[in-house]
Design a protein around this motif. Sequence first.
Motif, mmCIF file in Angstrom:
data_model
loop_
_atom_site.group_PDB
_atom_site.id
_atom_site.type_symbol
_atom_site.label_atom_id
_atom_site.label_comp_id
_atom_site.label_asym_id
_atom_site.label_seq_id
_atom_site.Cartn_x
_atom_site.Cartn_y
_atom_site.Cartn_z
ATOM 1 N N VAL A 121 1.846 25.258 13.736
ATOM 2 C CA VAL A 121 0.916 26.380 13.634
ATOM 3 C C VAL A 121 -0.297 25.921 12.833
ATOM 4 N N PRO A 122 -1.406 26.649 12.905
ATOM 5 C CA PRO A 122 -2.627 26.213 12.218
ATOM 6 C C PRO A 122 -2.396 25.987 10.725
ATOM 7 N N VAL A 174 12.178 24.376 14.983
ATOM 8 C CA VAL A 174 11.399 24.148 13.764
ATOM 9 C C VAL A 174 9.997 24.705 13.948
ATOM 10 N N ILE A 175 9.502 25.417 12.939
ATOM 11 C CA ILE A 175 8.111 25.861 12.877
ATOM 12 C C ILE A 175 7.507 25.258 11.619
ATOM 13 N N THR A 176 6.379 24.587 11.755
ATOM 14 C CA THR A 176 5.807 23.839 10.631
ATOM 15 C C THR A 176 4.284 23.850 10.716
ATOM 16 N N PRO A 177 3.582 23.639 9.598
ATOM 17 C CA PRO A 177 2.124 23.512 9.666
ATOM 18 C C PRO A 177 1.708 22.332 10.540
ATOM 19 N N ARG A 178 0.534 22.452 11.148
ATOM 20 C CA ARG A 178 0.032 21.356 11.990
ATOM 21 C C ARG A 178 -0.212 20.126 11.131
ATOM 22 N N CYS A 179 0.525 19.051 11.449
ATOM 23 C CA CYS A 179 0.425 17.830 10.635
ATOM 24 C C CYS A 179 0.670 16.578 11.481
ATOM 25 N N PRO A 193 -0.675 31.841 7.999
ATOM 26 C CA PRO A 193 0.021 32.874 8.775
ATOM 27 C C PRO A 193 -0.504 32.903 10.204
ATOM 28 N N SER A 194 0.390 33.023 11.151
ATOM 29 C CA SER A 194 0.010 32.922 12.551
ATOM 30 C C SER A 194 0.842 33.869 13.402
ATOM 31 N N PRO A 195 0.235 34.495 14.412
ATOM 32 C CA PRO A 195 1.023 35.344 15.328
ATOM 33 C C PRO A 195 2.058 34.550 16.112
ATOM 34 N N GLN A 196 1.912 33.228 16.136
ATOM 35 C CA GLN A 196 2.906 32.397 16.827
ATOM 36 C C GLN A 196 4.299 32.562 16.234
ATOM 37 N N VAL A 197 4.369 32.809 14.931
ATOM 38 C CA VAL A 197 5.674 32.895 14.276
ATOM 39 C C VAL A 197 6.505 34.014 14.888
ATOM 40 N N ALA A 198 5.918 35.200 15.013
ATOM 41 C CA ALA A 198 6.648 36.338 15.581
ATOM 42 C C ALA A 198 7.044 36.080 17.022
ATOM 43 N N SER A 199 6.129 35.498 17.797
ATOM 44 C CA SER A 199 6.438 35.264 19.213
ATOM 45 C C SER A 199 7.508 34.194 19.377
ATOM 46 N N MET A 230 3.032 30.241 2.053
ATOM 47 C CA MET A 230 2.239 31.064 2.967
ATOM 48 C C MET A 230 2.935 31.246 4.315
ATOM 49 N N LEU A 231 3.276 30.140 4.969
ATOM 50 C CA LEU A 231 3.914 30.214 6.279
ATOM 51 C C LEU A 231 5.323 30.780 6.164
ATOM 52 N N GLY A 232 6.083 30.267 5.223
ATOM 53 C CA GLY A 232 7.452 30.744 5.045
ATOM 54 C C GLY A 232 7.510 32.194 4.628
#
Length: 383
Positions: A59-60, A40-45, A72-78, A95-97
């Motif tokens: 992610v931020p 799972v990748i999600t906004p920091r909450c 948007p964050s470079p973490q997603v690609a990595s 935005m993130l999706g």
Amino acid sequence: MRIERVTIVTESFLPTVNGVTTSVCRVLDHLVDTGREAMVITPRCGAPMHYRGVPVHEVPSFAYRQFPVGLPSPQVASLLARFQPDVLHAASPFMLGGQAIAEAARIGLPSVAIYQTDVAGFARRNRLGAGAAFAWQIIRRIHNAADRTLAPSTAAIADLEEAGVKRVHPWVRGVDLDGFHPDNRQGPAAAALRRRIAPHGEAIVGYVGRVAPEKGLDRLRALEGVPGIRVVIVGDGPGMAETRSRLSRLRPLFLGQLHGDALRAAYAAMDVFVHTGAEETFGQTLQEAAASGLPVVAPRAGGPIDLVDHGTTGFLFAPDDASALRRAVEALAADPAMRARMGEAGRRRVLGRSWPAVADQLLEHYEAAARRALRGAGGLVDA
């Protein structure tokens, strides 16, 4: 083609509880239960680091109206490169999706976008002028980059197709048929709540959901003066203070946000379920009410059109017709036999929508998206 590894990028996750979070958690449950791996990748909450053993990466983000909005964050690609999923599941992408879907397209990863939040409706409601048109432009760009978009209702599908979104397919939400059950009405928790809310045997008219302007709780003012009812509101949100003020003459009982057994008991204590929002892409609480054996009254707009069989499982009313809402509640409050008949019909209608059954359908959509991506790699892509 069997999907073994799934990355879910979601705009909302625990501890925030809403329709998106609930849907993601139920999908994760099914992936784990069927022996698949997930991330799972999600906004920091303040999300947990794991959910049932599934790693959760934050992610931020920034806060907007009590919601964390992922940046948007470079973490997603990595993270995608490290996990090597078979498919990307983008839950209510914005935005993130949107970034995740674009990255998936870049690396040839199949993607499925779940349409669940009426972003354009939010822009209209908040009088953002050209904002609604701009929101649809963003939605179109994000979803057309995915291999497949899944929408929960005929109204949502029509909106997406009219906006130029391609490859839209229906996918409804599941409901916990064991947890939300008419038998709960005989339990001690529901009985105690009924005594508290309606000590004189009044019919209990209930709402469950977020307390916010878009939920249209002002419509409940139409019930002022209806004899023999008590109104109860389950939920919380940024509109709580205004809702308390505007419904002061109705004097509803606010139970706050409930979960688990407490939520199931609240449904079981009700006699009639009223949904007031006219901008729902689906309406999960309507399914939970139906599974609990309740007749449902809702606006004839959006998701409820598919969920309520007018005159059989409940009543639909024109969103601007307060008198129709009042008449529906008056009729149900005065007729226990009608409530029982409609509640039973509503329960039968959702029996095929257990979460395992619905999640199995999702796996088929994953496989279809993977086949399309494979054709795209070979230069043969459908429209």
